[in-house]
Write a protein that holds these residues in place. Structure first.
Motif, mmCIF file in Angstrom:
data_model
loop_
_atom_site.group_PDB
_atom_site.id
_atom_site.type_symbol
_atom_site.label_atom_id
_atom_site.label_comp_id
_atom_site.label_asym_id
_atom_site.label_seq_id
_atom_site.Cartn_x
_atom_site.Cartn_y
_atom_site.Cartn_z
ATOM 1 N N ILE A 74 0.864 -1.188 0.000
ATOM 2 C CA ILE A 74 0.000 0.000 0.000
ATOM 3 C C ILE A 74 0.892 1.226 0.000
ATOM 4 O O ILE A 74 1.876 1.282 0.745
ATOM 5 C CB ILE A 74 -0.896 0.003 1.254
ATOM 6 C CG1 ILE A 74 -1.781 -1.245 1.272
ATOM 7 C CG2 ILE A 74 -1.717 1.277 1.345
ATOM 8 C CD1 ILE A 74 -2.506 -1.454 2.594
ATOM 9 N N ASP A 75 0.556 2.227 -0.821
ATOM 10 C CA ASP A 75 1.333 3.459 -0.843
ATOM 11 C C ASP A 75 1.198 4.202 0.475
ATOM 12 O O ASP A 75 0.125 4.245 1.089
ATOM 13 C CB ASP A 75 0.885 4.381 -1.982
ATOM 14 C CG ASP A 75 1.409 3.918 -3.335
ATOM 15 O OD1 ASP A 75 2.319 3.062 -3.367
ATOM 16 O OD2 ASP A 75 0.907 4.405 -4.359
ATOM 17 N N SER A 76 2.310 4.824 0.899
ATOM 18 C CA SER A 76 2.331 5.625 2.120
ATOM 19 C C SER A 76 1.602 6.951 1.880
ATOM 20 O O SER A 76 1.245 7.269 0.739
ATOM 21 C CB SER A 76 3.783 5.902 2.523
ATOM 22 O OG SER A 76 4.365 6.833 1.632
ATOM 23 N N PRO A 77 1.405 7.761 2.915
ATOM 24 C CA PRO A 77 0.797 9.088 2.717
ATOM 25 C C PRO A 77 1.606 9.964 1.751
ATOM 26 O O PRO A 77 1.068 10.885 1.145
ATOM 27 C CB PRO A 77 0.780 9.690 4.122
ATOM 28 C CG PRO A 77 0.750 8.503 5.033
ATOM 29 C CD PRO A 77 1.552 7.453 4.336
ATOM 30 N N ASP A 78 2.905 9.656 1.593
ATOM 31 C CA ASP A 78 3.759 10.394 0.654
ATOM 32 C C ASP A 78 3.634 9.869 -0.773
ATOM 33 O O ASP A 78 4.385 10.279 -1.650
ATOM 34 C CB ASP A 78 5.229 10.285 1.075
ATOM 35 C CG ASP A 78 5.490 10.841 2.446
ATOM 36 O OD1 ASP A 78 4.710 11.705 2.910
ATOM 37 O OD2 ASP A 78 6.478 10.404 3.074
ATOM 38 N N GLN A 79 2.728 8.902 -1.000
ATOM 39 C CA GLN A 79 2.513 8.270 -2.306
ATOM 40 C C GLN A 79 3.736 7.485 -2.789
ATOM 41 O O GLN A 79 3.990 7.385 -3.987
ATOM 42 C CB GLN A 79 2.102 9.317 -3.365
ATOM 43 C CG GLN A 79 0.824 10.061 -3.019
ATOM 44 C CD GLN A 79 -0.347 9.108 -2.783
ATOM 45 O OE1 GLN A 79 -0.612 8.230 -3.574
ATOM 46 N NE2 GLN A 79 -1.027 9.284 -1.655
ATOM 47 N N GLN A 87 4.706 6.893 10.239
ATOM 48 C CA GLN A 87 3.584 6.886 9.296
ATOM 49 C C GLN A 87 2.750 5.610 9.379
ATOM 50 O O GLN A 87 1.621 5.586 8.909
ATOM 51 C CB GLN A 87 4.086 7.027 7.851
ATOM 52 C CG GLN A 87 4.649 8.378 7.510
ATOM 53 C CD GLN A 87 5.177 8.392 6.096
ATOM 54 O OE1 GLN A 87 5.882 7.469 5.661
ATOM 55 N NE2 GLN A 87 4.827 9.431 5.356
ATOM 56 N N LEU A 88 3.322 4.550 9.945
ATOM 57 C CA LEU A 88 2.581 3.288 10.047
ATOM 58 C C LEU A 88 1.347 3.480 10.915
ATOM 59 O O LEU A 88 1.387 4.220 11.900
ATOM 60 C CB LEU A 88 3.463 2.197 10.653
ATOM 61 C CG LEU A 88 4.599 1.694 9.772
ATOM 62 C CD1 LEU A 88 5.493 0.763 10.566
ATOM 63 C CD2 LEU A 88 4.068 0.997 8.539
ATOM 64 N N VAL A 97 3.404 -5.768 7.979
ATOM 65 C CA VAL A 97 4.558 -4.868 7.881
ATOM 66 C C VAL A 97 5.816 -5.649 7.531
ATOM 67 O O VAL A 97 6.117 -6.676 8.144
ATOM 68 C CB VAL A 97 4.768 -4.106 9.208
ATOM 69 C CG1 VAL A 97 5.969 -3.176 9.105
ATOM 70 C CG2 VAL A 97 3.520 -3.326 9.591
ATOM 71 N N TRP A 98 6.545 -5.154 6.547
ATOM 72 C CA TRP A 98 7.831 -5.701 6.144
ATOM 73 C C TRP A 98 8.856 -4.579 6.277
ATOM 74 O O TRP A 98 8.536 -3.413 6.091
ATOM 75 C CB TRP A 98 7.788 -6.182 4.696
ATOM 76 C CG TRP A 98 6.918 -7.383 4.490
ATOM 77 C CD1 TRP A 98 5.560 -7.431 4.581
ATOM 78 C CD2 TRP A 98 7.339 -8.701 4.175
ATOM 79 N NE1 TRP A 98 5.107 -8.701 4.328
ATOM 80 C CE2 TRP A 98 6.191 -9.498 4.073
ATOM 81 C CE3 TRP A 98 8.589 -9.282 3.967
ATOM 82 C CZ2 TRP A 98 6.253 -10.852 3.771
ATOM 83 C CZ3 TRP A 98 8.636 -10.627 3.651
ATOM 84 C CH2 TRP A 98 7.485 -11.402 3.564
ATOM 85 N N THR A 99 10.102 -4.924 6.568
ATOM 86 C CA THR A 99 11.163 -3.933 6.734
ATOM 87 C C THR A 99 12.091 -3.959 5.529
ATOM 88 O O THR A 99 12.531 -5.033 5.113
ATOM 89 C CB THR A 99 11.978 -4.226 8.010
ATOM 90 O OG1 THR A 99 11.087 -4.287 9.121
ATOM 91 C CG2 THR A 99 13.016 -3.148 8.248
#
Length: 141
Positions: A74-79, A87-88, A97-99
């Protein structure tokens, strides 16, 4: 007659027990894994089997394209696909969640929230399953 293949098997009870079985299919590997557990060939027996997981162990890191198809980042709020820790979503399911880690100058995605060599995170729509914890990482190309 079909050639037998090796499958990693995890039998879940109150703890995890593992071993290797030789089978012609994943379904047969699960059945043989449960039998091996019940026969005491996985170090402990006389417990109820909750789940049997069988999977073919990858020898190499998976591709980013495969990762995208399986887990749908999924794209972050920063696209971007990169998520900073702040931001998570609060109380995010750790299986989503993956790192992104830097390992010898190459980027990989590893399951869960990690901190060593961390670049950022990838938040996904589909959760990882237990077998993903036992597989090599995915390349972040």
């Amino acid at each position: 007659m079909s050639k037998l293949k090796s499958y990693e098997v995890i039998v879940k009870t109150t703890a995890e027990w593992s071993g290797t079985v030789h089978a012609q299919s994943l379904a047969e590997a699960k059945r043989l894994g449960e039998e091996a557990f019940n026969d005491g060939n996985l170090e402990q027996f006389e417990e109820d089997v909750a789940t049997v997981i069988a999977f073919k162990l990858r020898r190499r890191a998976g591709s980013w394209r495969t990762f995208e198809r399986r887990f749908r980042p999924i794209d972050s709020p920063d696209q971007t696909v990169w998520w900073r820790h702040e931001q998570l979503p609060e109380n995010a399911d750790p299986r989503l969640v993956w790192t992104i880690v830097d390992e010898d100058g190459r980027l990989y995605v590893r399951p869960g929230l990690r901190f060593v060599n961390r670049i950022d995170y990838v938040f996904c729509a589909k959760p990882l399953v237990d077998e993903d914890l036992h597989q090599p990482d995915y390349r972040y190309d």
